[in-house]
Design an enzyme around this catalytic site. Sequence first.
Site, PDB file in Angstrom:
ATOM      1  CG  HIS A  46      -0.267   0.426   2.704  1.00 40.37           C
ATOM      2  ND1 HIS A  46      -0.760   1.406   2.709  1.00 40.37           N
ATOM      3  CD2 HIS A  46      -0.383  -0.846   3.341  1.00 40.37           C
ATOM      4  CE1 HIS A  46       0.247   1.233   4.048  1.00 40.37           C
ATOM      5  NE2 HIS A  46      -0.091  -0.327   4.599  1.00 40.37           N
ATOM      6  CG  ASP A  62       2.508   0.793   7.899  1.00 45.30           C
ATOM      7  OD1 ASP A  62       2.128  -0.596   6.778  1.00 45.30           O
ATOM      8  OD2 ASP A  62       1.707   0.321   8.958  1.00 45.30           O
ATOM      9  CD  GLU A  64      -3.391  -1.478   5.395  1.00 48.49           C
ATOM     10  OE1 GLU A  64      -3.832  -2.595   5.489  1.00 48.49           O
ATOM     11  OE2 GLU A  64      -3.413  -0.463   5.697  1.00 48.49           O
ATOM     12  CD  GLU A  65      -2.033   2.337   7.418  1.00 50.68           C
ATOM     13  OE1 GLU A  65      -2.521   1.465   8.129  1.00 50.68           O
ATOM     14  OE2 GLU A  65      -0.912   1.951   7.723  1.00 50.68           O
ATOM     15  CG  ASP A  79       0.799  -3.547   4.333  1.00 49.17           C
ATOM     16  OD1 ASP A  79       1.555  -3.240   5.652  1.00 49.17           O
ATOM     17  OD2 ASP A  79      -0.171  -3.316   5.336  1.00 49.17           O
ATOM     18  CG  HIS A 126       0.218   2.697  12.690  1.00 44.77           C
ATOM     19  ND1 HIS A 126      -1.298   1.902  12.595  1.00 44.77           N
ATOM     20  CD2 HIS A 126       0.305   1.854  11.347  1.00 44.77           C
ATOM     21  CE1 HIS A 126      -1.052   1.105  11.797  1.00 44.77           C
ATOM     22  NE2 HIS A 126      -0.844   1.396  10.655  1.00 44.77           N
TER      23      HIS A 126
HETATM   24 ZN   LIG Z   1       0.782  -1.409   6.350  1.00 42.78          ZN
HETATM   25 ZN   LIG Z   2      -0.519   0.552   8.640  1.00 45.83          ZN
END
Ligand SMILES: [Zn+2]
Ligand SMILES: [Zn+2]
Lengths: 455, 455
Positions: free
Chosen positions: B268, B280, B314-315, B342, B413
């Site tokens: 992503h 990420d 995606e998130e 991912d 994150h």
């Molecule tokens: Zn991800």
């Molecule tokens: Zn993520």
Amino acid sequence: AALAVVSAQAKPLSQEDISVAEVLRDRALESSDAYSLVESLTVEVGPRRAGTEGDRRAVAWALQKMKTLGFDRVYTEQIDVKRWHRGHAHAEVVAPFPQPLVVSSLGYSVPTPEGGLTAEIVEFADVEALTKASAKKVKGKIVFINRRMERARTGEGYGPAVQGRSKGMRIAAEKGAVALLLRSVGTDSDRFAHTGMMSIEGVENPVPALALSAPDANLLEAMLKRGKPVEVKLDVDNELLADGPSFNVIGEITGREKPEEVMIIGAHLDSWDEGTGALDDGAGVAIVLETARLIAELPSRPRRTLRVVLFGAEEIGLVGAKQYVEAHRSELDNIIAVSESDFGAGKVWRFDTRLPENKFDIADQMMQLLAPLGIERGNNNSHGGPDGSVFVAQGVPAFGLYQDGTDYFDFHHTPNDTLDKVDPENLKQNVAAWVVMSFLVAEMEGDLGRVPTEH
Amino acid sequence: AALAVVSAQAKPLSQEDISVAEVLRDRALESSDAYSLVESLTVEVGPRRAGTEGDRRAVAWALQKMKTLGFDRVYTEQIDVKRWHRGHAHAEVVAPFPQPLVVSSLGYSVPTPEGGLTAEIVEFADVEALTKASAKKVKGKIVFINRRMERARTGEGYGPAVQGRSKGMRIAAEKGAVALLLRSVGTDSDRFAHTGMMSIEGVENPVPALALSAPDANLLEAMLKRGKPVEVKLDVDNELLADGPSFNVIGEITGREKPEEVMIIGAHLDSWDEGTGALDDGAGVAIVLETARLIAELPSRPRRTLRVVLFGAEEIGLVGAKQYVEAHRSELDNIIAVSESDFGAGKVWRFDTRLPENKFDIADQMMQLLAPLGIERGNNNSHGGPDGSVFVAQGVPAFGLYQDGTDYFDFHHTPNDTLDKVDPENLKQNVAAWVVMSFLVAEMEGDLGRVPTEH
Ligand SMILES: [Zn+2]
Ligand SMILES: [Zn+2]
Ligand SMILES: [Zn+2]
Ligand SMILES: [Zn+2]
């Protein structure tokens, strides 16, 4: 055999004293009270930068704790500190690759003009390169000092790296820069900027000075390598305030024979304001308080006075120690030795001293009890810790229980200096070493003389 | 011997194809291009939350990169995303021990009222405990969910821990809480809060929802243990915005024989907005792009089309994947398999699949080339990655090259998801595994059938 007896008798520390020290050491290894103290300080007080509300709460906390720990006398001595308000500090690359940066104002950084300032950055390998640069290269730019700090158990990478923080803003300002961005003085690669003190005395036109986290310094470096001008916007809202009071907090176990002779063990009570000051210097505070508590529980007082000094305002220039020495100048000859714990919470691995050569045998005797803790004999160049160094400069002998500082500068002066970084078992080992050293100096016959003063 | 020949002939992957895959694998191990790609994405774009300016720059970046990497076709497909502005999020304990807390708004958190809100916190061990609690206990309070996440190579601690993030605000709001404070879903003990998505659909009166860093959750826990009410002030300034566009960015290497049959490999493109999205999912983007580049450099195209899909959004709920599957519903039968990278940049250690049982021999043959990379055969429960799972739910077979995620949730994150967390050598090993898998699926004779769909 006769010779051996003579030699044993010549030793300055008696076997009885050593036996008591051994008991104290082993009690220290069983006690988790030091951990409870640093837990209490970080949870109930937290950040405590000199001159702030947190600092006032820390002073109250220290007084209250000392009163429960068995000291004979607990008191404060007021000091004067430069106060400063930390406002927001925002930084972002605006060209060629817009993205935010993580920064932290260095202590006493001035704000940017209202609305911020935007300028091109100019990179220097270190403060020496900046010093050599022409004003033309720097004028109107944001100076970016991009020096990395080396990791070492001794923390010896700090001294060279910290020059950029202490002198960078002054030199940048003199050459007409509009601000300083400094790669953090730290060994981690986490997105925390390391704040800290800089020299502002006599700087005519100070400019904003910010530390960048290591990943953000990497970002600027990578952008600059692409060859286009890199423009950064800074928006900083700090304020210099009127001077105000802070305090050294002092607890004494009064000597039974020579109460006027004093062994000072210390740590600093203040911290930087983004973490909770667990490693710097909550651990030190806990170690020296617990050391004193164990000694206070003995059936009788040591020969001399053991004085725990929790120095105020260490972080902003050893202010508490300097004002202490000034205020107590006439009593300095009675300070038999000094030692400060201010290097985190790692295990003690080396025992340094600052003693006249004819007193080395005392340290050798102490080693009998320290070696089983995994501690080796170091050198005679101890400065007694940052605050301790102010005393050493006046000729006061010092001891240094050197901690393993391998990861200390991963956390130092960042928001990440929190309780979870303190290993309770390491703290026990620290107290064990401290109580051996502190008790034996307070109890020994004879004295330690003076060491050469520094000018 | 005759039997051996028959057996060899029955294998679905030809020896020639395996030889080509082996060459590709060894080229991958020699190339640092994947690292250069993630470096470029993090330096030149950085944060790229769906629907932001950074997202738009990421889409332009991806198109431009794909055009240089040898794809036959490069294009975008628009998707619609819920947009949201992250403003400041401040939290502090106001009683009994005033000190600031490090927090981060969860995605789509509403703001506090102007000037903030102050309330007592009420602690729950997890979202299940909150679910069982009476509204009376919660009403007017700030709910504090204090569940820790377990570290594991598989990342399997995430699923149970993330429930508090995805559902906590909804349940707290329904019971009349004024806000949610969540111990971050993460495995680190650094002072970073982990943001992430929560479910807001149909929540009538949403309340502010913030993640606390682990050390800050520890602080609240320690304060609550002291038995007095703990009051926290929150000041959050977010804003829900009108829906807007984002994009899936797609590059194809057109199949020489069956161009309509497609192997999809993906990652992503969007990230959360406090780090630079290196792990990420910059690493995943780099891995699949470099995989395609290596295949595009072969003298001829594989039998089928290899389609790299860099999913948008995606998130915030697999938005790009869901809209992709919706838009391409009629072509799903031609998607021969899907796989997404991912899970950071750790070494691949396990090869999972989601195949009909009669196709396991293909995976077994692939293992000949994967085993020397240190990869073991896993299970047949792969979901093909988060976005991949949307395809698997429709019956599309999947492959899963499982990375070592031991430290993935230390950074996930947070602002600390930055390039320095990517090990260039691990990235090479990833590409080597991906190119083996991707080439062999695109090249093989026959197909992989369908897998049972989920309802
Ligand atoms: Zn991800
Ligand atoms: Zn993520
Ligand atoms: Zn310190
Ligand atoms: Zn310090």
